[in-house]
Each structure stands twice: as structure tokens, then as C-alpha cells.
Design a protein around this motif. Sequence first.
Motif, PDB file in Angstrom:
ATOM      1  N   GLY A 227       0.797  -1.208   0.000  1.00 32.67           N
ATOM      2  CA  GLY A 227       0.000   0.000   0.000  1.00 32.67           C
ATOM      3  C   GLY A 227       0.834   1.264   0.000  1.00 32.67           C
ATOM      4  N   ALA A 228       2.172   1.164   0.051  1.00 33.24           N
ATOM      5  CA  ALA A 228       3.012   2.351   0.070  1.00 33.24           C
ATOM      6  C   ALA A 228       3.511   2.660  -1.320  1.00 33.24           C
TER       7      ALA A 228
ATOM      8  N   LEU B 183       1.272   8.350   6.776  1.00 37.53           N
ATOM      9  CA  LEU B 183       0.174   7.746   6.031  1.00 37.53           C
ATOM     10  C   LEU B 183      -0.373   8.728   4.992  1.00 37.53           C
TER      11      LEU B 183
ATOM     12  N   THR C 103       2.075   9.314   2.079  1.00 31.01           N
ATOM     13  CA  THR C 103       2.087   8.160   1.184  1.00 31.01           C
ATOM     14  C   THR C 103       0.904   8.222   0.228  1.00 31.01           C
ATOM     15  N   MET C 104      -0.244   8.582   0.743  1.00 33.91           N
ATOM     16  CA  MET C 104      -1.439   8.726  -0.090  1.00 33.91           C
ATOM     17  C   MET C 104      -1.242   9.830  -1.131  1.00 33.91           C
TER      18      MET C 104
ATOM     19  N   SER D 122      -3.341   4.619  -5.639  1.00 33.97           N
ATOM     20  CA  SER D 122      -3.309   3.400  -4.832  1.00 33.97           C
ATOM     21  C   SER D 122      -4.671   3.134  -4.218  1.00 33.97           C
TER      22      SER D 122
ATOM     23  N   ALA E 125      -5.190   0.985  -1.734  1.00 32.36           N
ATOM     24  CA  ALA E 125      -5.003   0.372  -0.423  1.00 32.36           C
ATOM     25  C   ALA E 125      -6.099   0.844   0.526  1.00 32.36           C
TER      26      ALA E 125
ATOM     27  N   ARG F  16      -3.285   0.688   5.126  1.00 31.98           N
ATOM     28  CA  ARG F  16      -2.446   1.867   5.369  1.00 31.98           C
ATOM     29  C   ARG F  16      -2.101   1.974   6.848  1.00 31.98           C
TER      30      ARG F  16
ATOM     31  N   ARG G 138      -9.478  11.916   2.391  1.00 31.46           N
ATOM     32  CA  ARG G 138      -9.086  11.298   1.130  1.00 31.46           C
ATOM     33  C   ARG G 138      -9.771  11.994  -0.046  1.00 31.46           C
TER      34      ARG G 138
END
Length: 291
Positions: free
Chosen positions: A20-21, A193, A196-197, A203, A205, A210, A237
Amino acid sequence: MPSTETPDRIRELPRNVSRGAAPAPINSVGPLTPHLYAPDAVRPLRAKEHFLKADTLVELHQHPWPQLTFSTRGVIRLSTQDGSYIVPPSRALWVPANMPHSITLIEDAELRTVYLHGWIAPSWEKCEVLEISRLMRALMLALDTTPDGLPPADPHAAQRERWIAPLLVDELERATQIRIDVPLPANKRLRQLCETMLRAPASRATLAERAQAIGASERTVARMFRDQLGMSWQQWRQQAVMAHALPLLARGMPVSQVATASGYATDSAFCAMFKAATGQSPTAFQHKKKS
């Protein structure tokens, strides 16, 4: 007064391979020598330009004067302690003096920066995303970009900067301010987190995946979003996706491609989210290139 940055350097960063990264930016560079462009009373505006490749990270730095950051081509993301701002070529980002910030190149870009002496600059205390008018763009592009220590390409550069300064500031104060920012938390694990998003919005994930990547439970992370940012994971998100999708639409990318790049399995799901957030369909935000 010199800035507090470290010297320019380029190094390879390891790639994050956890589930997920997203891969970290490949090239990390120092702050691109702002001390060679320090504005003063004689030269109240200083401009510089750099051509940088996608996935380049300009490391966290600060300086004692405010700046305008924009690109003539390519989308960039500027991050501060409090949030992240997506800046397509149609917009510029105001960064106050002494605010630590880093820049990530989402695409190959011609990065432009204009530094302003404090006595002429607007008194804005936080970052502002501004719509660039044709006049504002012309004024910024007219500035000489030669660093200190070399003769300016334009021998009248200092005089022109003094003439341009009041008109450019007037254009800044008239400019439409646009909200394309994604708040970032102070908590280190939650920030990891979120970043990364932001590096990989496509992604898919789950929040549980996450959360596992930062050594926390899904329930704990959900609570941290509410406590740290005052919103749910889903709301955050959505803001992150919108910040990513809007500049792609503004460049004329097809909605289907934007949906895929934003992590949506279907165009209809992306369009439904987009319309719920803005009240309009994604096509309403697509613009034709201006000559």
C-alpha cells in the motif's frame, strides 16, 4: 541575510516497498540556492528558474523573505507543516517569509520562483493559491533570473524590478484565491500515512492496510483523523483526490484517465464523488489550452 538551507545535493532515496506504500521521490535536491537571489531595497524582486524532472523533491527549507512559486509547464506540489498544495501552471502559490516548505515535482516542470522584499510584499500570513492573470504571468516572466555573482542578462534588471514591483503586488492583491490544499497532521505516523497517499493517489489500499503500514489499527487511525484534522479518513481522502484531480482536468486530461489516476475503478464512481463534492461534473473543470 542568508537563508538557512543546506547546500544543493542530489542523492538516491530508498523505495518504500511495504504494502500500500508508494515509491518515495527518486531525486532529492537541496533548496536551489535561494541565497543567490536575496531581494533587497535596490532589487525588491528576484526571480529564478529551474528545469526539474518528475519525482524530484526539493528538500524542506525556509528563507526570511516571502515568495511566489509557479511553473510555466508541469504540476508541482508544495508542502508545509500544515498542509500540501497542488499548483498547476494556471496558478501560483504564495509562501510567507520564514515558512519551512518543500516541493515535489509531479511532472517534469519548469519551476519559477519570485522572491519579494518584505517592505513591498502583501502581509499574508499563510499560503495562498492564486489564479495567474495574463498580466501577472507576463510581469513574472519579464524578471531577470541571473544569480548573484554573475552579470545580469539584462543590464537594466534592477531598474526594471523596481518598476515591476508595485504593479506585480497590485496584481497579487487583485488575484482570485483558490482553495486547493490538503491539511496535514502533526502526528508523525499519521502524517506518514497521508504523505504516502499524496505520493500515490491511484493506490487503492484500504485504510486498514495503510494503518498496518504505520503500525497502528484501523480504528486508531480513524480516531486520529478526527482528533488531528477534524474530519474522517473518507473526507480527507476526498480532499486529497480533488487536489490531485483538478489540475489534471484543467490540463484537459480525459475524465476516464483522471479517474484511474485518482484511484477509482470506474468513471461513474469518480464522477459521482466529484459532483457530490463540487456540485458540478468533472467536465465543467476541463479547460482548453489558451494561446
